[in-house]
Motif scaffolding. Structure first.
Motif, PDB file in Angstrom:
ATOM      1  N   VAL A 161      -0.683  48.789  60.792  1.00  0.00           N
ATOM      2  CA  VAL A 161      -0.586  49.102  59.610  1.00  0.00           C
ATOM      3  C   VAL A 161      -0.829  48.254  58.640  1.00  0.00           C
ATOM      4  N   VAL A 162      -1.551  49.257  57.782  1.00  0.00           N
ATOM      5  CA  VAL A 162      -2.064  48.761  57.301  1.00  0.00           C
ATOM      6  C   VAL A 162      -1.985  49.711  55.667  1.00  0.00           C
ATOM      7  N   GLN A 163      -2.239  48.703  54.546  1.00  0.00           N
ATOM      8  CA  GLN A 163      -2.214  49.517  53.142  1.00  0.00           C
ATOM      9  C   GLN A 163      -3.704  49.950  52.771  1.00  0.00           C
ATOM     10  N   LEU A 164      -3.903  50.302  51.549  1.00  0.00           N
ATOM     11  CA  LEU A 164      -4.726  51.399  51.688  1.00  0.00           C
ATOM     12  C   LEU A 164      -5.923  51.054  50.207  1.00  0.00           C
ATOM     13  N   ASP A 165      -6.180  50.006  50.422  1.00  0.00           N
ATOM     14  CA  ASP A 165      -7.091  49.628  49.305  1.00  0.00           C
ATOM     15  C   ASP A 165      -7.433  47.476  49.637  1.00  0.00           C
ATOM     16  N   VAL A 404      -0.382  61.531  40.275  1.00  0.00           N
ATOM     17  CA  VAL A 404      -0.287  60.517  40.271  1.00  0.00           C
ATOM     18  C   VAL A 404      -1.271  59.075  39.052  1.00  0.00           C
ATOM     19  N   GLU A 405      -0.600  59.000  38.746  1.00  0.00           N
ATOM     20  CA  GLU A 405      -1.429  58.314  36.766  1.00  0.00           C
ATOM     21  C   GLU A 405      -2.008  57.096  37.001  1.00  0.00           C
ATOM     22  N   ARG A 406      -0.962  56.325  38.031  1.00  0.00           N
ATOM     23  CA  ARG A 406      -1.301  54.393  38.143  1.00  0.00           C
ATOM     24  C   ARG A 406      -1.009  54.595  38.757  1.00  0.00           C
ATOM     25  N   ALA A 407      -1.175  53.638  39.941  1.00  0.00           N
ATOM     26  CA  ALA A 407      -0.566  53.305  41.892  1.00  0.00           C
ATOM     27  C   ALA A 407      -0.643  51.873  41.328  1.00  0.00           C
ATOM     28  N   PHE A 408       0.252  51.155  41.997  1.00  0.00           N
ATOM     29  CA  PHE A 408       0.039  49.727  42.469  1.00  0.00           C
ATOM     30  C   PHE A 408       0.385  49.491  44.337  1.00  0.00           C
ATOM     31  N   ILE A 409      -0.726  48.107  44.647  1.00  0.00           N
ATOM     32  CA  ILE A 409      -0.764  48.035  46.413  1.00  0.00           C
ATOM     33  C   ILE A 409      -0.544  46.804  46.082  1.00  0.00           C
ATOM     34  N   GLN A 410       0.909  45.609  46.578  1.00  0.00           N
ATOM     35  CA  GLN A 410       1.334  44.612  45.928  1.00  0.00           C
ATOM     36  C   GLN A 410       1.476  43.799  45.220  1.00  0.00           C
ATOM     37  N   GLY A 411       1.213  44.859  43.973  1.00  0.00           N
ATOM     38  CA  GLY A 411       1.146  44.078  42.362  1.00  0.00           C
ATOM     39  C   GLY A 411      -0.259  45.019  42.238  1.00  0.00           C
ATOM     40  N   ARG A 412      -1.082  45.003  42.727  1.00  0.00           N
ATOM     41  CA  ARG A 412      -2.209  45.126  42.298  1.00  0.00           C
ATOM     42  C   ARG A 412      -2.319  46.529  41.778  1.00  0.00           C
ATOM     43  N   ASP A 413      -3.081  46.548  40.787  1.00  0.00           N
ATOM     44  CA  ASP A 413      -3.653  47.954  39.998  1.00  0.00           C
ATOM     45  C   ASP A 413      -4.416  48.407  40.657  1.00  0.00           C
ATOM     46  N   ILE A 414      -4.137  49.768  41.492  1.00  0.00           N
ATOM     47  CA  ILE A 414      -5.374  49.841  41.945  1.00  0.00           C
ATOM     48  C   ILE A 414      -6.308  51.134  41.416  1.00  0.00           C
ATOM     49  N   ASN A 415      -8.145  51.335  41.610  1.00  0.00           N
ATOM     50  CA  ASN A 415      -8.834  53.174  41.396  1.00  0.00           C
ATOM     51  C   ASN A 415      -8.111  53.973  42.201  1.00  0.00           C
ATOM     52  N   LEU A 416      -7.777  54.687  41.211  1.00  0.00           N
ATOM     53  CA  LEU A 416      -7.469  56.394  41.917  1.00  0.00           C
ATOM     54  C   LEU A 416      -9.158  57.169  41.058  1.00  0.00           C
ATOM     55  N   ASP A 417     -10.000  56.391  41.193  1.00  0.00           N
ATOM     56  CA  ASP A 417     -11.282  57.710  41.307  1.00  0.00           C
ATOM     57  C   ASP A 417     -10.734  57.873  43.081  1.00  0.00           C
ATOM     58  N   ASN A 418     -11.972  59.087  43.303  1.00  0.00           N
ATOM     59  CA  ASN A 418     -11.949  59.287  44.438  1.00  0.00           C
ATOM     60  C   ASN A 418     -13.534  60.841  44.482  1.00  0.00           C
ATOM     61  N   LEU A 419     -14.095  60.725  45.892  1.00  0.00           N
ATOM     62  CA  LEU A 419     -15.411  61.229  46.514  1.00  0.00           C
ATOM     63  C   LEU A 419     -14.448  62.987  45.830  1.00  0.00           C
ATOM     64  N   HIS A 420     -13.915  63.128  46.174  1.00  0.00           N
ATOM     65  CA  HIS A 420     -12.913  64.388  45.476  1.00  0.00           C
ATOM     66  C   HIS A 420     -12.932  64.430  43.660  1.00  0.00           C
ATOM     67  N   LYS A 421     -12.509  63.828  43.162  1.00  0.00           N
ATOM     68  CA  LYS A 421     -12.617  63.806  41.537  1.00  0.00           C
ATOM     69  C   LYS A 421     -14.105  63.817  41.371  1.00  0.00           C
ATOM     70  N   GLN A 422     -14.778  62.658  41.735  1.00  0.00           N
ATOM     71  CA  GLN A 422     -16.250  62.854  41.459  1.00  0.00           C
ATOM     72  C   GLN A 422     -17.216  64.097  41.704  1.00  0.00           C
ATOM     73  N   LEU A 423     -17.268  64.543  42.549  1.00  0.00           N
ATOM     74  CA  LEU A 423     -17.493  66.312  42.833  1.00  0.00           C
ATOM     75  C   LEU A 423     -16.712  66.922  41.679  1.00  0.00           C
ATOM     76  N   ASP A 424     -15.939  67.485  41.371  1.00  0.00           N
ATOM     77  CA  ASP A 424     -14.852  68.320  40.429  1.00  0.00           C
ATOM     78  C   ASP A 424     -15.117  67.850  39.134  1.00  0.00           C
ATOM     79  N   LYS A 425     -15.810  66.543  38.768  1.00  0.00           N
ATOM     80  CA  LYS A 425     -16.158  66.102  37.424  1.00  0.00           C
ATOM     81  C   LYS A 425     -17.919  66.062  37.932  1.00  0.00           C
ATOM     82  N   LYS A 426     -18.490  66.356  38.739  1.00  0.00           N
ATOM     83  CA  LYS A 426     -20.150  66.399  38.834  1.00  0.00           C
ATOM     84  C   LYS A 426     -20.621  68.454  38.579  1.00  0.00           C
ATOM     85  N   PHE A 427     -19.360  69.206  39.028  1.00  0.00           N
ATOM     86  CA  PHE A 427     -19.882  70.472  38.806  1.00  0.00           C
ATOM     87  C   PHE A 427     -18.645  70.853  38.278  1.00  0.00           C
ATOM     88  N   SER A 428     -17.899  70.904  38.016  1.00  0.00           N
ATOM     89  CA  SER A 428     -17.189  71.102  36.104  1.00  0.00           C
ATOM     90  C   SER A 428     -18.031  71.152  35.034  1.00  0.00           C
TER      91      SER A 428
END
Length: 434
Positions: A161-165, A404-428
């Protein structure tokens, strides 16, 4: 030769395209107390506070409950105003090959299965790829933890079992080698007309019984190996099964028909093991048996076709509610790695087909943690547990309002950017879409 050149070119092009996007660094350790105030707090155990609060420090939740009973100021730590928003425990995705495959068409990037039938010594965690672009897309929908699971053969090996950051698999792992995974030998199902390559039902039945007999023999030898005197020579396959017989590792058995589920549970019980059933498309037909034997079920992909031609067409949607309402401990899973981002919507489907909304939430939070044997540290927003949680502007089980506006893994404020968001912004930006 040309096809190999083409495959190599596609692999390079795909890899270059993926890594051309900005890399997202894992978050740093929590450095100050964080207080979330005023949100609709979904604890994960069925409780809901319409005006809730959560406090966490050094990666652990220190308090949570009704916000009307407490007062905080900025002097106490960073205060996040969540009025009108929802606070959820991080979702947990069980039994999947996330991080073990990157490009399905390129064999060199596929690490979820090994050659052979009995592979208990295989450990998925050492092949887990934290540099994959997929994990970030899951975090955006609130999926913050996952059970990385090997596949293939009869005994596939151990999951973790892993955490994703994380920077690497050593940083990512929460629980190492939590479970051994087994696929119960089963008869193939023939649909439509005609036979299959000269085989008939009798020959398939014989092959299935032989496979079960081989499995029983393998387990018997492994049990004797681990409970006897230390052998002169090490058998890595048998040694890898020690946790099963000591009770420190769980056994997940994939079985779908009611006959196979009963056979699989009785098999495990004969070796002193209480298993978890995965798949379980006909588990709703044997709920009393499952309860009597204290067997949990990981229901696979509610969005699927019925198991039998004469089943209710909506039966897959109803499976989870039927099991939970009968008193069976249930978690929800979904196949594949990209698909894991849709896990919360599988729970949303269950809530639309006969299951209470908070109970549906439990099938991807606390119930999953219990099935994994990790409910003391994850699965709900309670004092002493890991501060792995997120804030959503809307209902996280509804694809229309999950944001999802804010997310925390083991208390760490993680970055919610991703490839899909980057591509959406690029072509928008390219087409002037706002």
């Amino acid at each position: 030769m040309n096809k190999y050149i083409l495959s190599a070119f596609l692999a390079f092009a795909t890899t270059f395209g993926a890594f051309a996007q900005a890399n997202i660094s894992p978050a740093k350790a929590q450095s100050k107390k964080i207080i979330i105030m005023g949100g609709i707090l979904h604890v994960g155990n069925g409780q809901v506070y319409n005006n809730g609060y959560v406090v966490f420090e050094k990666g652990k939740i220190t308090a949570a409950g009704d916000a009307t009973t407490v007062k905080f100021s900025t002097a106490d730590g960073e205060v996040i105003n969540a009025n009108g928003k929802h606070i959820y425990p991080g979702f947990i995705a069980p039994t999947n090959n996330l991080g073990l495959v990157e490009f399905e068409s390129i064999k060199a990037t596929i690490d979820f299965s090994e050659i052979g039938v009995m592979n208990p010594h295989i450990r998925s965690i050492v092949a887990y790829n934290t540099d994959s672009k997929v994990q970030a897309t899951l975090r955006t929908n609130g999926v913050l933890m996952s059970q990385i699971t090997p596949q293939g053969g009869t005994i596939s090996g151990s999951s973790s079992v892993v955490q994703l950051d994380a920077w690497n698999w050593e940083d990512a792992v929460i629980k190492t080698d939590d479970a051994m995974h087994l696929s119960w030998p089963t008869m193939p199902r023939f649909r439509g007309f005609g036979g299959r390559g000269g085989f008939n039902a009798e020959s398939f039945a014989e092959r299935t019984q032989n496979a079960i007999a081989e499995l029983k023999s393998f387990f018997a030898e492994a049990k004797a190996y681990n409970e006897g005197a230390k052998p002169a020579e090490t058998n890595t396959r048998f040694a890898a099964m020690a946790g099963l017989f000591k009770g420190t590792q769980r056994l997940f058995i994939n079985a779908n028909t009611q006959k196979d589920i009963v056979a699989a549970v009785n098999f495990a019980k004969s070796f002193g093991i209480t298993p978890v059933i995965t798949g379980g498309s006909e588990a709703y037909l044997v709920t009393d048996f499952l309860k009597e034997n204290n067997v949990g079920v990981v229901v696979d992909k509610p969005h699927s076709l019925p198991n039998n031609t004469d089943d209710d067409v909506n039966q897959p949607y109803k499976n989870v509610a039927n099991l939970v309402n009968s008193g069976v401990l249930v978690a929800i899973s979904i196949d594949g790695f990209w698909q894991q981002r849709n896990l919360p919507f599988m729970a949303g489907t269950a809530s639309a087909w006969g299951l209470d909304k908070e109970k549906a939430l439990q099938t991807i939070t606390l119930n999953t943690a219990k099935i994994l044997g990790m409910d003391k540290s994850i699965g709900s927003i309670e004092s002493g547990k890991d501060a792995t949680l997120f804030i959503s502007a809307g209902d996280a089980l509804d694809m229309k309002s999950n944001k999802v506006e804010r997310a925390f893994i083991q208390g760490r404020d993680i970055n919610l950017d991703n490839l899909h968001k980057q591509l959406d912004k690029k072509f928008s930006d390219k087409y002037g879409i706002k």
